[in-house]
Design an enzyme around this catalytic site. Sequence first.
Site, PDB file in Angstrom:
ATOM      1  N   ASP A   1       0.766  -1.494   0.186  1.00  0.00           N
ATOM      2  CA  ASP A   1       0.007   0.236  -0.104  1.00  0.00           C
ATOM      3  C   ASP A   1       0.947   1.204  -0.267  1.00  0.00           C
ATOM      4  O   ASP A   1       2.067   0.753  -0.084  1.00  0.00           O
ATOM      5  CB  ASP A   1      -1.056  -0.295   0.749  1.00  0.00           C
TER       6      ASP A   1
HETATM    7  C1  GLC Z   1      -4.251   4.051  -0.617  1.00  0.00           C
HETATM    8  C2  GLC Z   1      -5.681   2.858  -0.232  1.00  0.00           C
HETATM    9  C3  GLC Z   1      -5.452   1.829  -0.608  1.00  0.00           C
HETATM   10  C4  GLC Z   1      -6.024   2.750  -2.806  1.00  0.00           C
HETATM   11  C5  GLC Z   1      -3.819   3.043  -2.389  1.00  0.00           C
HETATM   12  C6  GLC Z   1      -3.608   4.094  -3.568  1.00  0.00           C
HETATM   13  O1  GLC Z   1      -4.002   4.517   0.824  1.00  0.00           O
HETATM   14  O2  GLC Z   1      -4.956   2.481   1.190  1.00  0.00           O
HETATM   15  O3  GLC Z   1      -6.571   0.844  -1.227  1.00  0.00           O
HETATM   16  O4  GLC Z   1      -5.142   1.507  -3.443  1.00  0.00           O
HETATM   17  O5  GLC Z   1      -3.556   3.863  -1.181  1.00  0.00           O
HETATM   18  O6  GLC Z   1      -4.522   4.395  -4.112  1.00  0.00           O
END
Ligand code: GLC
Length: 713
Positions: A257
Amino acid sequence: MDLKKLLSKMTLEQKLAQLTQVNANCLTVGASEDITGPEQEVSLTKADVASAGSTLNFENAAEGIRVQKEHLELDPNKIPLLFMHDVIHGYKTIYPIPLALGASFDTDTVEECCAMASEEMTVGGVHVTFAPMVDLVRDPRWGRCMETTGEDPYLNCDMARAMVRGFQKSGKVAACVKHFAAYGQSESGLDYSATDMSERTLRDFYLPAYKAAIDEGVEMLMTSFNILNGVPSSGNKWLVKNLLRDEWGYDKIVISDYNAFREMKALGFCETEKECAKLAIDATSDIEMMSPCYLQNIPQLINEGVVSEEQIDEAVMRVLRLKEKLGLFEKPYLYADPKAEEEICLCEKHRDIARRAAEKSAVLLKNDNVLPFNKNAVKRVAVIGPFADRVMLGNWLCHGKESEGISALTGIKGLLKNAEVLYSKGCLEGVNESDCSLVEEAKALAKECDAVIICAGEDYKMSGESMSRAELRLSPAQKTLIREVGKVNKNTAVVLFSGRALVLTDIIDDINALVLAWQPGTEGGNAIANLLFGEVNFGAKLPMTFPRSEGQIPAYYNCYRSSRPYEGPYGCWYIDMPKARLFEFGYGLSYTSFEVSAPELSSLTMNKGESIEVSVNVKNVGKMAGETVVQLYIRDDFASLARPNRELKGYKKIFLNAGEAQRVIFTISEEQLKFWSINNKFEAEEGSFTLWVNENGIVNETDGVKFNLLSKK
Ligand code: GLC
């Protein structure tokens, strides 16, 4: 493309770049020499950015084409970028949030929504969507409830499979299941907090939906921010290497993430970014989203002999394989097409899909002879409330815009050709709003109308990532509005917008009719109008429990039994309120009524490896056609470990005309009776089981029917 040959030509830095994902605003035109904004802290250099293997959050097809063109000019190996995006519940045509889709109990509708989103994102130049999010949730304080499909592993598995099918069936887009693992059990409902549970709970409840997505062929998996039993998922070798890869056989990309590798320092798990890099690569995490740990530390770790280049090569090959599978090497711009994007997004066909999904996911929670309103009889209709004239898209709205959507006010005006539809704001949106100065005007309007709709609840910006709430009630102003308007017009229905289960206990008695619309998306207003005026009937059921109070959280239906289940002294009870929740998982009303006969079993014993059938007669005994969800619950009465008081093990959504009846048959196999046993493996144990079948989630112990599982013949 000979990927091995390509890999052999790449330098270590170029390999690490393939494992690095940068936000598109690092690549936008005129990005200054030094990356500005949040990227600056990420300390990525322009060169790092230029050779990155993938990007996220870019604007549209035209931008994607431009960025890819520039990238290919810069990249010595001419390896195209992967473009990824959070297309969670729609690209531009926004359909209901996933929690609402869970309430539909309708995998065909869910698959159709995801296929529609896939069509739009394909021409928008997206190659990978960061969806489905399949984290099981039992705590409505957590803002990301809205992204889940609820508290039940069986339903979540079905929804995960349907979403993967929908996104990927064209073969032009990859889906990414997230957040691995158990992010939904964030302590106290606080986002980015710890997750801690037994391996048994993890395997019986929280892991199945990720496995379902993987078995359905999902092309990517994202690890979660949280620590799981003390170890961050990003660097959790047991979770990713041993369980995901070795035990489950998952050999595709694992992506972190956002900045999560580096956040292992903040979790007190790593002292340095070098350590973050080591733990992540040892866990076989591949792509690092928006942090530089791999880029800036792997070369030294290899020099020190702590990490091998083979580990890097394995990760890079997984990335290159997906690029090849999607056809990027032959067609770097794939299907990005600004003209098609313009034509396909928000087309009537897509709007219809979004509207039908919203109709199928709204839950009728209360109706004391108010609904449906008679569209031919009403002359003056009041549409009131802070969200009456808002398009409630949902927090992951991607490229959706309120201006392109239909509010409840617009939808009701559009449906009622012969009535006057009047609007009053009633109060402001704020979660703690207490200013009631607009209530009198709304009350006066309501007094003169045949029908009143109050649009209340929470703004869609109040749920989603980092939107935890400690209190889940309507604002004081909204409660006053509902009470005062209800006093002057009994023909009042409340439409509740929400991205989570709310606590409605202190207002429910003042409401005669309550519709839970969730966050219904672009076509929400048309769906709400059709439902309120009986053009369509309700058929959805709750995918998560609505507690009576925040004090009951976590509140979920498939909990373990108590040794003293009674309420009273020395019993399992609250001394200050009833133990029962306000609304149970599986609950939902209709404009008609259904009768479900007692279950009949093909046999009262079942040998392991065999199956039995359970059937019921379902009859529509009301005056209106409609859908309902026939639900099968099973309890393992006695086992080597205490088992939940009941678990959903099957459901069928059926449509019946008024007076029509249908026989509904479920097959029970050994597979559905398995759990993570005392022997630390999935197995079913001989012995007594009890089952119930209903269409509203309400189970009476005495209605249960027993059967026995016997050992193999
Ligand atoms: C965010 C979220 C994740 C998302 C990623 C990209 O922090 O936790 O679900 O896909 O970043 O935006």
